[in-house]
Design an enzyme around this catalytic site. Structure first.
Site, PDB file in Angstrom:
ATOM      1  N   CYS A 135      -2.762   1.765   4.804  1.00 60.84           N
ATOM      2  CA  CYS A 135      -1.739   2.807   4.911  1.00 60.84           C
ATOM      3  C   CYS A 135      -2.355   4.200   4.685  1.00 60.84           C
ATOM      4  O   CYS A 135      -3.091   4.666   5.548  1.00 60.84           O
ATOM      5  CB  CYS A 135      -0.594   2.477   3.966  1.00 60.84           C
ATOM      6  SG  CYS A 135       0.965   3.053   4.620  1.00 60.84           S
TER       7      CYS A 135
ATOM      8  N   HIS B 254       0.938  -2.973   3.996  1.00 63.81           N
ATOM      9  CA  HIS B 254       0.414  -3.181   2.635  1.00 63.81           C
ATOM     10  C   HIS B 254       0.163  -4.661   2.353  1.00 63.81           C
ATOM     11  O   HIS B 254       1.027  -5.324   1.752  1.00 63.81           O
ATOM     12  CB  HIS B 254       1.437  -2.656   1.615  1.00 63.81           C
ATOM     13  CG  HIS B 254       1.504  -1.162   1.550  1.00 63.81           C
ATOM     14  ND1 HIS B 254       0.807  -0.427   0.624  1.00 63.81           N
ATOM     15  CD2 HIS B 254       2.181  -0.278   2.312  1.00 63.81           C
ATOM     16  CE1 HIS B 254       1.053   0.849   0.811  1.00 63.81           C
ATOM     17  NE2 HIS B 254       1.887   0.965   1.832  1.00 63.81           N
TER      18      HIS B 254
ATOM     19  N   GLU C 243      -1.535  -5.999   0.150  1.00 71.31           N
ATOM     20  CA  GLU C 243      -1.598  -6.261  -1.301  1.00 71.31           C
ATOM     21  C   GLU C 243      -0.209  -6.506  -1.885  1.00 71.31           C
ATOM     22  O   GLU C 243      -0.079  -6.953  -3.016  1.00 71.31           O
ATOM     23  CB  GLU C 243      -2.302  -5.097  -2.022  1.00 71.31           C
ATOM     24  CG  GLU C 243      -1.527  -3.804  -2.184  1.00 71.31           C
ATOM     25  CD  GLU C 243      -1.365  -2.991  -0.892  1.00 71.31           C
ATOM     26  OE1 GLU C 243      -1.793  -3.456   0.177  1.00 71.31           O
ATOM     27  OE2 GLU C 243      -0.784  -1.895  -0.980  1.00 71.31           O
TER      28      GLU C 243
END
Ligand code: GLN
Length: 197
Positions: free
Chosen positions: A77, A168, A170
């Site tokens: 991002c 994202h 994660e």
């Protein structure tokens, strides 16, 4: 091998946790000299213009640019915005290493903060993708490989030792994207050792 996670601003801790879950040793990189002790860097999501303000102090941006030219990097991002050669909406400085043009906050409300499943070349079926005020990769250089798409848009790409995601990874339970990055880091370290022997 030690993976640095740029820890100036944004969701760096989620990356650290994910990498450690996968068995990697990590260092939160808050100062330019810490780059000397890591084999690769993850640049997290957050606010790219805020990160840039910090990086422009103490030669951090130049040191990071030298690092990502030589060693593996993964930008998610805001991190993808920092890796890009060209940034629009508005245009801003970047590390300028990955041959992509990125349009900030490109999806407006439609994709403001949302979760989708989309196709990927990474084995294991569709990938869950969490988008938060996501940028859009509006141009791709010929050496950039697309690893996942959302509709017609590339959302996960690779160019040599660099990976970038506009979402994202994660923040979802699926560990495949970080696994793919760790594999890239291992290959790059092996290559380096072979060249020296
Ligand atoms: N909108 C942010 C930027 O332009 C990126 C958003 C994110 O990292 N989730 O830097």
């Amino acid at each position: 091998m030690t993976i640095g996670v740029l820890a100036i601003q944004g969701d760096y801790d989620a990356h650290r946790l994910r990498l450690e879950e996968l068995g990697a040793k990590t260092v939160l990189v808050k100062k330019p000299e810490q780059l000397d002790g890591v084999d690769a860097i993850v640049i997290p999501g957050g606010e790219s213009s805020t990160m840039l303000k910090f990086l422009e102090r103490d030669g951090f941006l130049d040191k990071l640019r030298d690092f990502v030219r030589l060693k593996p990097s993964f930008g998610t991002c805001a991190g993808a915005i920092l890796l890009a050669k060209e940034v629009e909406n508005p245009s801003q400085e970047s590390l300028g290493v990955m041959d992509i043009c990125v349009r900030r906050n490109a999806y407006g409300r439609q994709l403001d903060s949302n979760i989708f499943e989309a196709d990927t070349t990474i084995p294991g079926g569709p990938l869950e993708m969490v988008f938060i005020r996501a940028p859009k990769i509006s141009k791709l250089g010929k050496d950039v490989q697309v690893l996942a798409t959302y509709g017609d848009d590339p959302v996960l790409v690779r160019q040599n030792k660099m990976m970038a995601a506009t979402f994202h990874p994660e923040l979802s339970a699926d560990k495949r994207v970080h696994e793919a990055f760790l594999q890239l880091v291992r290959e790059s370290l092996d290559e380096h050792l072979n060249r020296r022997s």
